[in-house]
Design an enzyme around this catalytic site. Structure first.
Site, PDB file in Angstrom:
ATOM      1  N   ARG A   1       0.840  -1.198   0.000  1.00 39.90           N
ATOM      2  CA  ARG A   1       0.000   0.000   0.000  1.00 39.90           C
ATOM      3  C   ARG A   1       0.876   1.250   0.000  1.00 39.90           C
ATOM      4  NH1 ARG A   1      -2.420  -3.829   3.396  1.00 39.90           N
ATOM      5  NH2 ARG A   1      -4.548  -4.401   2.819  1.00 39.90           N
TER       6      ARG A   1
ATOM      7  N   ASP B   1      -9.707  -4.600   8.292  1.00 37.20           N
ATOM      8  CA  ASP B   1      -8.826  -5.590   8.914  1.00 37.20           C
ATOM      9  C   ASP B   1      -9.504  -6.160  10.170  1.00 37.20           C
ATOM     10  OD1 ASP B   1      -6.116  -4.384   7.439  1.00 37.20           O
ATOM     11  OD2 ASP B   1      -7.606  -2.913   8.037  1.00 37.20           O
TER      12      ASP B   1
ATOM     13  N   ARG C   1     -12.100  -8.554   9.023  1.00 34.60           N
ATOM     14  CA  ARG C   1     -11.479  -9.825   8.607  1.00 34.60           C
ATOM     15  C   ARG C   1     -11.104 -10.651   9.836  1.00 34.60           C
ATOM     16  NH1 ARG C   1      -7.870  -6.677   4.023  1.00 34.60           N
ATOM     17  NH2 ARG C   1      -9.269  -7.093   2.273  1.00 34.60           N
TER      18      ARG C   1
ATOM     19  N   HIS D   1      -3.135   0.548   8.229  1.00 35.81           N
ATOM     20  CA  HIS D   1      -3.854  -0.398   7.363  1.00 35.81           C
ATOM     21  C   HIS D   1      -2.802  -0.890   6.370  1.00 35.81           C
ATOM     22  CE1 HIS D   1      -6.606  -2.286   4.638  1.00 35.81           C
ATOM     23  NE2 HIS D   1      -6.383  -1.408   3.680  1.00 35.81           N
TER      24      HIS D   1
HETATM   25  P1  NAD Z   1     -10.003   1.412  -9.328  1.00 34.39           P
HETATM   26  O1  NAD Z   1      -8.805   1.603 -10.194  1.00 34.39           O
HETATM   27  O2  NAD Z   1     -11.023   0.398  -9.700  1.00 34.39           O
HETATM   28  O3  NAD Z   1     -10.775   2.809  -9.174  1.00 34.39           O
HETATM   29  C1  NAD Z   1     -10.124   4.008  -8.959  1.00 34.39           C
HETATM   30  C2  NAD Z   1     -10.971   5.091  -9.597  1.00 34.39           C
HETATM   31  O4  NAD Z   1     -10.369   6.348  -9.293  1.00 34.39           O
HETATM   32  C3  NAD Z   1     -11.061   4.984 -11.115  1.00 34.39           C
HETATM   33  O5  NAD Z   1     -12.429   4.958 -11.514  1.00 34.39           O
HETATM   34  C4  NAD Z   1     -10.357   6.230 -11.616  1.00 34.39           C
HETATM   35  O6  NAD Z   1     -10.891   6.747 -12.806  1.00 34.39           O
HETATM   36  C5  NAD Z   1     -10.569   7.167 -10.429  1.00 34.39           C
HETATM   37  N1  NAD Z   1      -9.625   8.295 -10.395  1.00 34.39           N
HETATM   38  C6  NAD Z   1      -8.300   8.272 -10.590  1.00 34.39           C
HETATM   39  N2  NAD Z   1      -7.809   9.516 -10.491  1.00 34.39           N
HETATM   40  C7  NAD Z   1      -8.861  10.329 -10.210  1.00 34.39           C
HETATM   41  C8  NAD Z   1      -8.994  11.715  -9.987  1.00 34.39           C
HETATM   42  N3  NAD Z   1      -7.945  12.523 -10.035  1.00 34.39           N
HETATM   43  N4  NAD Z   1     -10.218  12.199  -9.721  1.00 34.39           N
HETATM   44  C9  NAD Z   1     -11.305  11.414  -9.688  1.00 34.39           C
HETATM   45  N5  NAD Z   1     -11.232  10.072  -9.892  1.00 34.39           N
HETATM   46  C10 NAD Z   1     -10.023   9.551 -10.157  1.00 34.39           C
HETATM   47  O7  NAD Z   1      -9.454   1.145  -7.852  1.00 34.39           O
HETATM   48  P2  NAD Z   1     -10.261   0.477  -6.640  1.00 34.39           P
HETATM   49  O8  NAD Z   1     -10.031  -0.984  -6.641  1.00 34.39           O
HETATM   50  O9  NAD Z   1     -11.632   1.014  -6.623  1.00 34.39           O
HETATM   51  O10 NAD Z   1      -9.431   1.065  -5.401  1.00 34.39           O
HETATM   52  C11 NAD Z   1      -9.506   2.434  -5.071  1.00 34.39           C
HETATM   53  C12 NAD Z   1      -8.608   2.722  -3.881  1.00 34.39           C
HETATM   54  O11 NAD Z   1      -9.133   2.069  -2.714  1.00 34.39           O
HETATM   55  C13 NAD Z   1      -7.182   2.184  -4.064  1.00 34.39           C
HETATM   56  O12 NAD Z   1      -6.256   3.115  -3.546  1.00 34.39           O
HETATM   57  C14 NAD Z   1      -7.173   0.934  -3.205  1.00 34.39           C
HETATM   58  O13 NAD Z   1      -5.879   0.586  -2.758  1.00 34.39           O
HETATM   59  C15 NAD Z   1      -8.060   1.381  -2.078  1.00 34.39           C
HETATM   60  N6  NAD Z   1      -8.602   0.309  -1.239  1.00 34.39           N
HETATM   61  C16 NAD Z   1      -8.693   0.596   0.080  1.00 34.39           C
HETATM   62  C17 NAD Z   1      -9.153  -0.362   0.948  1.00 34.39           C
HETATM   63  C18 NAD Z   1      -9.222  -0.031   2.428  1.00 34.39           C
HETATM   64  O14 NAD Z   1      -9.389  -0.905   3.280  1.00 34.39           O
HETATM   65  N7  NAD Z   1      -9.092   1.229   2.772  1.00 34.39           N
HETATM   66  C19 NAD Z   1      -9.549  -1.619   0.477  1.00 34.39           C
HETATM   67  C20 NAD Z   1      -9.485  -1.865  -0.887  1.00 34.39           C
HETATM   68  C21 NAD Z   1      -8.991  -0.882  -1.746  1.00 34.39           C
END
Ligand code: NAD
Length: 316
Positions: A91, A151, A154, A178
């Site tokens: 991450r 987490d 899970r 995280h």
């Molecule tokens: P994804 O690639 O499917 O979606 C990301 C989206 O962000 C895309 O639709 C993209 O077009 C958009 N984007 C990118 N730059 C942008 C901007 N400047 N303005 C507006 N939109 C923009 O990714 P995902 O699988 O949905 O994951 C998103 C984030 O969530 C990642 O950083 C991932 O690591 C994180 N995540 C966090 C957790 C948690 O527990 N916090 C769990 C899973 C994923």
């Protein structure tokens, strides 16, 4: 604050996590209005149409593909935009890319005079929540990261499975980053009020099994990403849980990324700890009485985050 009034969530980032959150919001009847915002406007329009077609099977709400102006009236802005982990990526590897994306997103939101609560899900979530707090200038209570909410879920799921008890009756927390340095709080883990450690007393093989159970929690994202490329259902439901705690003024205890000022002996950091969440955001941080080893691990986790933060500029 919210009683009898129209509630609005603006969601920025409609990828896997964002759209799963939107779908879950729709199914759980949490909010009256949901605005979808993404750089990929066309996809967002498609998502809005698809979600709207579920409304005859659900409860009336307004869902549309919007823009930053729609954040002005929002109670909550949820950010799930940015790059996600690829196979083998941690991450913390995402820090540079996502910090610069956040600088723009948060300033676009704040230009509308948004005066609600931010929820951040994008990774590395603790650092990006800190960045959102800095970039927005909002009070710390109103900038919340999903932290270790997933987490902890899970952990509760796997413990429930191990002891064959409903995971909702498992009370156990994951604290810290995280990410790879997160830690389980065994000293306060209980099932039906019985300490988990007392359930496995003098049972060396059970102790080893629980150590490996925690490793499965910590490494869950890697295991899922290797199999399906991304994780999203669990976090989406965690984000809805957090949204409900705020909009319904629930005073729920959730492990979220929140700003510490002396709690746990830590300062000037966003990190996952249990906190009471209500319509004001973070009402109160719960400071557990950790044992020495847990304290050391939490401090190690905080130091890892602080070191990673040194590589990016978090000034407005
Ligand atoms: P994804 O690639 O499917 O979606 C990301 C989206 O962000 C895309 O639709 C993209 O077009 C958009 N984007 C990118 N730059 C942008 C901007 N400047 N303005 C507006 N939109 C923009 O990714 P995902 O699988 O949905 O994951 C998103 C984030 O969530 C990642 O950083 C991932 O690591 C994180 N995540 C966090 C957790 C948690 O527990 N916090 C769990 C899973 C994923």
């Amino acid at each position: 604050m919210y009683e009898g009034k129209t509630t609005r969530v603006s969601l920025i980032g409609t990828g896997f996590v964002g759209t799963s959150y939107a779908f879950s919001l729709l199914n759980q009847e949490v909010v009256n209005e949901l605005v979808l915002i993404d750089v990929n406007k066309e996809k967002t329009e498609g998502e809005a149409r698809d979600l709207n077609h579920g409304l005859p099977f659900g409860t009336p709400m307004k869902i549309w593909a919007g823009n930053y102006e729609d954040c002005r009236e929002a109670d909550i802005v949820v950010i799930a935009a940015g790059a996600n982990q690829g196979p083998g990526e941690t991450r913390l590897d995402l820090i540079d890319k996502n910090t610069s994306i956040f600088k723009k997103i948060v300033s676009d939101v704040m230009e509308t005079n948004f005066n609600g609560i931010f929820i951040v899900a994008t990774n590395p979530v603790d650092i990006l929540t800190y960045a959102t707090w800095k970039f927005s200038g909002l009070p710390k209570e109103r900038v919340i990261g999903s932290g270790t909410i997933l987490d902890t879920a899970r952990f509760r799921f796997l413990l429930g499975d191990y002891f064959n008890v409903d995971s909702r009756n498992v009370h156990a927390y994951i604290l810290g980053e995280h990410g790879d340095t997160e830690l389980p709080i065994w000293s306060h883990a209980t099932i039906g009020s019985r300490p988990v450690l007392s359930l496995i007393e003098n049972n060396e093989s059970a102790k080893a099994e629980l150590d490996s159970l925690f490793e499965d929690v910590r490494d869950a994202a890697y295991h899922i990403i290797n199999r399906k490329g991304a994780t999203y259902y669990g976090i989406a439901m965690g984000l809805v849980r957090l949204t409900k705690a705020i909009l319904r003024n629930e005073n729920s205890i959730l492990t979220v990324s929140t700003y510490l000022e002396g709690e746990y002996g830590l300062n000037d950091i966003y990190i996952g700890v249990p906190a009471i969440v209500n319509k004001t955001g973070i009402r109160e941080i719960i400071e557990l009485d950790l044992n020495q080893m847990e304290k050391e691990k939490l401090h190690h986790s905080a130091n890892t985050l602080k070191q990673a933060m040194q590589q990016v500029s978090l000034n407005k």
